[in-house]
Scaffold this motif. Structure first.
Motif, short mmCIF file in Angstrom:
data_model
loop_
_atom_site.label_atom_id
_atom_site.label_comp_id
_atom_site.label_asym_id
_atom_site.label_seq_id
_atom_site.Cartn_x
_atom_site.Cartn_y
_atom_site.Cartn_z
N ILE A 1 57.19 -1.16 1.94
CA ILE A 1 56.18 -0.81 2.94
C ILE A 1 54.78 -0.92 2.33
N LEU A 2 54.62 -0.44 1.09
CA LEU A 2 53.35 -0.54 0.42
C LEU A 2 52.94 -2.00 0.23
N ASN A 3 53.91 -2.85 -0.08
CA ASN A 3 53.62 -4.28 -0.22
C ASN A 3 53.19 -4.89 1.10
N ASP A 4 53.89 -4.56 2.17
CA ASP A 4 53.53 -5.09 3.49
C ASP A 4 52.12 -4.65 3.89
N ILE A 5 51.82 -3.38 3.67
CA ILE A 5 50.50 -2.86 4.03
C ILE A 5 49.42 -3.52 3.19
N SER A 6 49.65 -3.66 1.90
CA SER A 6 48.66 -4.27 1.01
C SER A 6 48.42 -5.72 1.39
N GLN A 7 49.47 -6.45 1.72
CA GLN A 7 49.32 -7.84 2.14
C GLN A 7 48.53 -7.94 3.43
N SER A 8 48.81 -7.05 4.37
CA SER A 8 48.10 -7.09 5.64
C SER A 8 46.62 -6.77 5.45
#
Length: 272
Positions: free
Chosen positions: A112-119
């Motif tokens: 989830i942290l990766n998805d948020i950071s990418q977005s």
């Protein structure tokens, strides 16, 4: 019984109508507020040369069912974010901070942290919104993101309304909403206005009531043993997210930091 006021406020309000023995209890609790949650009725009675029955009547006169009811109301107020003593001076602040950090990061899923950071890295614009105690966190978040990407804004602007800016949200924009306990009444209306947008909420456990209205909820633990909340965990989370965004942006982020550093030098803004 009311739980909207702390016991000390109710003592002050009811003091003129208290009996002499009840005033002895009132005086003791005003001088030793921690006793409300740390001592038994018998201990309070012993300290004030009264009886358990007198202590029970005292708390009923304040509007509580019992001393236990007053204790629970006091603890509930602290959980809501109101600064109230619930621990003595022996509180280990370092241990409490480490506990808050550990509990926070143990509850965050890496994917989830990766998805948020990418977005955040890829969005055409990032909007950060914070009120009261969340505003300086949002301000710091913006300052960090501006080091590595363009088009980062902070809301609300001083003295300005939000309607125009919320109407101006872009289709591929990411909104990071920060709100911790004792949020403003307007907060739920802002969440509703952002429905359908890519909104990330950074909050404490009480903010989970908005789970179904935002894209992601990141829970930070603030502690409740000391009178004031600690924002070490959300500040650390902001740092983590910014580092991840930097990693996703790579060379583009590095070039931006170098360009900004050159401007610092040209404007003579920082100490050598």
């Amino acid at each position: 019984m009311t739980t909207k006021q702390d016991v000390l406020s109710l003592i002050e309000k009811n003091y003129p109508s208290l009996s002499p023995s009840a005033r002895s209890i009132a005086n003791y609790l005003q001088q030793n507020p921690l006793a409300i949650v740390s001592q038994t009725s018998a201990e309070i009675a012993d300290q004030t040369n009264t009886s358990k029955a007198t202590v029970s009547r005292f708390f009923r006169q304040l509007g509580y069912d019992s001393h236990q009811g007053a204790k629970q109301a006091q603890l509930a107020l602290r959980e809501s974010g109101m600064p109230i003593f619930t621990q003595g001076s022996s509180l280990n602040q370092t241990a409490q901070e480490l506990k808050n950090l550990a509990t926070t990061f143990e509850g965050l899923r890496p994917e989830i942290l990766n998805d948020i950071s990418q977005s955040i890295a890829k969005a055409s614009r990032v909007t950060l919104i914070g009120f009261r105690n969340a505003y300086p966190l949002a301000l710091h978040f913006r300052q960090q993101l501006q080091q590595v990407r363009h088009s980062v804004r902070l809301l609300p602007q001083p003295g300005q309304t939000l309607g125009e800016d919320l109407h101006d949200i872009l289709d591929d924009e990411v909104i990071v909403l920060l709100g911790f306990r004792r949020r403003t009444r307007q907060f739920k209306q802002i969440v509703a206005a952002l429905k359908g947008r890519n909104t990330i909420l950074i909050t404490d456990p009480t903010g989970q009531v908005y789970n179904q209205q935002v894209s992601h909820v990141l829970i930070c633990h603030l502690g409740s043993d000391s009178p004031f909340d600690s924002y070490a965990a959300p500040m650390s989370l902001v740092s983590m997210l910014c580092n991840r965004v930097y990693g996703f942006l790579g060379d583009a982020a590095s070039r931006q930091t170098q360009d900004i550093a050159a401007l610092y030098a040209a404007l003579d803004e920082l100490e050598p």
